[in-house]
Design a protein around this motif. Structure first.
Motif, PDB file in Angstrom:
ATOM      1  N   ASP A  10       0.818  -1.211   0.000  1.00  0.00           N
ATOM      2  CA  ASP A  10       0.000   0.000   0.000  1.00  0.00           C
ATOM      3  C   ASP A  10       0.852   1.261   0.000  1.00  0.00           C
ATOM      4  O   ASP A  10       1.900   1.304   0.644  1.00  0.00           O
ATOM      5  CB  ASP A  10      -0.903   0.060   1.241  1.00  0.00           C
ATOM      6  CG  ASP A  10      -2.035  -0.942   1.221  1.00  0.00           C
ATOM      7  OD1 ASP A  10      -2.464  -1.331   0.118  1.00  0.00           O
ATOM      8  OD2 ASP A  10      -2.478  -1.346   2.313  1.00  0.00           O
ATOM      9  N   SER A  11       0.385   2.258  -0.697  1.00  0.00           N
ATOM     10  CA  SER A  11       0.919   3.613  -0.560  1.00  0.00           C
ATOM     11  C   SER A  11       0.015   4.325   0.438  1.00  0.00           C
ATOM     12  O   SER A  11      -1.202   4.112   0.444  1.00  0.00           O
ATOM     13  CB  SER A  11       0.883   4.357  -1.895  1.00  0.00           C
ATOM     14  OG  SER A  11       1.762   3.765  -2.821  1.00  0.00           O
ATOM     15  N   THR A  12       0.581   5.179   1.278  1.00  0.00           N
ATOM     16  CA  THR A  12      -0.181   5.882   2.301  1.00  0.00           C
ATOM     17  C   THR A  12      -0.157   7.373   2.011  1.00  0.00           C
ATOM     18  O   THR A  12       0.889   7.940   1.723  1.00  0.00           O
ATOM     19  CB  THR A  12       0.435   5.631   3.695  1.00  0.00           C
ATOM     20  OG1 THR A  12       0.488   4.223   3.916  1.00  0.00           O
ATOM     21  CG2 THR A  12      -0.381   6.262   4.786  1.00  0.00           C
ATOM     22  N   PHE A  13      -1.342   7.998   2.073  1.00  0.00           N
ATOM     23  CA  PHE A  13      -1.479   9.428   1.838  1.00  0.00           C
ATOM     24  C   PHE A  13      -2.269  10.039   2.986  1.00  0.00           C
ATOM     25  O   PHE A  13      -3.297   9.501   3.386  1.00  0.00           O
ATOM     26  CB  PHE A  13      -2.219   9.698   0.518  1.00  0.00           C
ATOM     27  CG  PHE A  13      -1.582   9.047  -0.678  1.00  0.00           C
ATOM     28  CD1 PHE A  13      -0.568   9.687  -1.358  1.00  0.00           C
ATOM     29  CD2 PHE A  13      -1.979   7.793  -1.100  1.00  0.00           C
ATOM     30  CE1 PHE A  13       0.037   9.093  -2.450  1.00  0.00           C
ATOM     31  CE2 PHE A  13      -1.385   7.182  -2.190  1.00  0.00           C
ATOM     32  CZ  PHE A  13      -0.374   7.839  -2.870  1.00  0.00           C
ATOM     33  N   ASP A  14      -1.798  11.145   3.536  1.00  0.00           N
ATOM     34  CA  ASP A  14      -2.501  11.854   4.609  1.00  0.00           C
ATOM     35  C   ASP A  14      -3.046  13.168   4.065  1.00  0.00           C
ATOM     36  O   ASP A  14      -2.333  13.931   3.416  1.00  0.00           O
ATOM     37  CB  ASP A  14      -1.561  12.139   5.777  1.00  0.00           C
ATOM     38  CG  ASP A  14      -1.119  10.865   6.464  1.00  0.00           C
ATOM     39  OD1 ASP A  14      -1.997  10.083   6.869  1.00  0.00           O
ATOM     40  OD2 ASP A  14       0.100  10.641   6.594  1.00  0.00           O
ATOM     41  N   LYS A  15      -4.324  13.424   4.341  1.00  0.00           N
ATOM     42  CA  LYS A  15      -4.972  14.653   3.887  1.00  0.00           C
ATOM     43  C   LYS A  15      -5.989  15.089   4.929  1.00  0.00           C
ATOM     44  O   LYS A  15      -6.909  14.329   5.255  1.00  0.00           O
ATOM     45  CB  LYS A  15      -5.648  14.413   2.524  1.00  0.00           C
ATOM     46  CG  LYS A  15      -6.383  15.591   1.959  1.00  0.00           C
ATOM     47  CD  LYS A  15      -5.437  16.662   1.487  1.00  0.00           C
ATOM     48  CE  LYS A  15      -6.231  17.775   0.827  1.00  0.00           C
ATOM     49  NZ  LYS A  15      -5.476  18.949   0.609  1.00  0.00           N
TER      50      LYS A  15
END
Length: 70
Positions: A10-15
């Motif tokens: 998985d790639s993780t993105f925080d927004k």
């Protein structure tokens, strides 16, 4: 779209205080992914679209048109 725990692939993105997980292979196939919330009363929900629609089941499906997600 589902609740999940991060995995190796998985790639993780925080927004805005939210963490999004996207399978790396799916992200590569779909390109940029956009998630919007549509407020339309009983028809409210998330709209998930991708730069490059991918046919098939499970990820970017033909039932989703140009949407990406499950």
């Amino acid at each position: 779209m589902a609740l999940d725990e991060p995995k190796e692939n998985d790639s993780t993105f925080d927004k805005d205080g939210l963490t999004f997980l996207v399978d790396k292979a799916l992200a590569g196939a779909c390109g940029a992914i956009k998630i919007d919330f549509i407020d339309a009363g009983m028809r409210s929900g998330f709209s998930i679209t991708s730069a490059q629609p991918v046919g098939g089941g499970g990820g970017c499906g033909s039932s989703c048109g140009s949407s990406c997600g499950s």
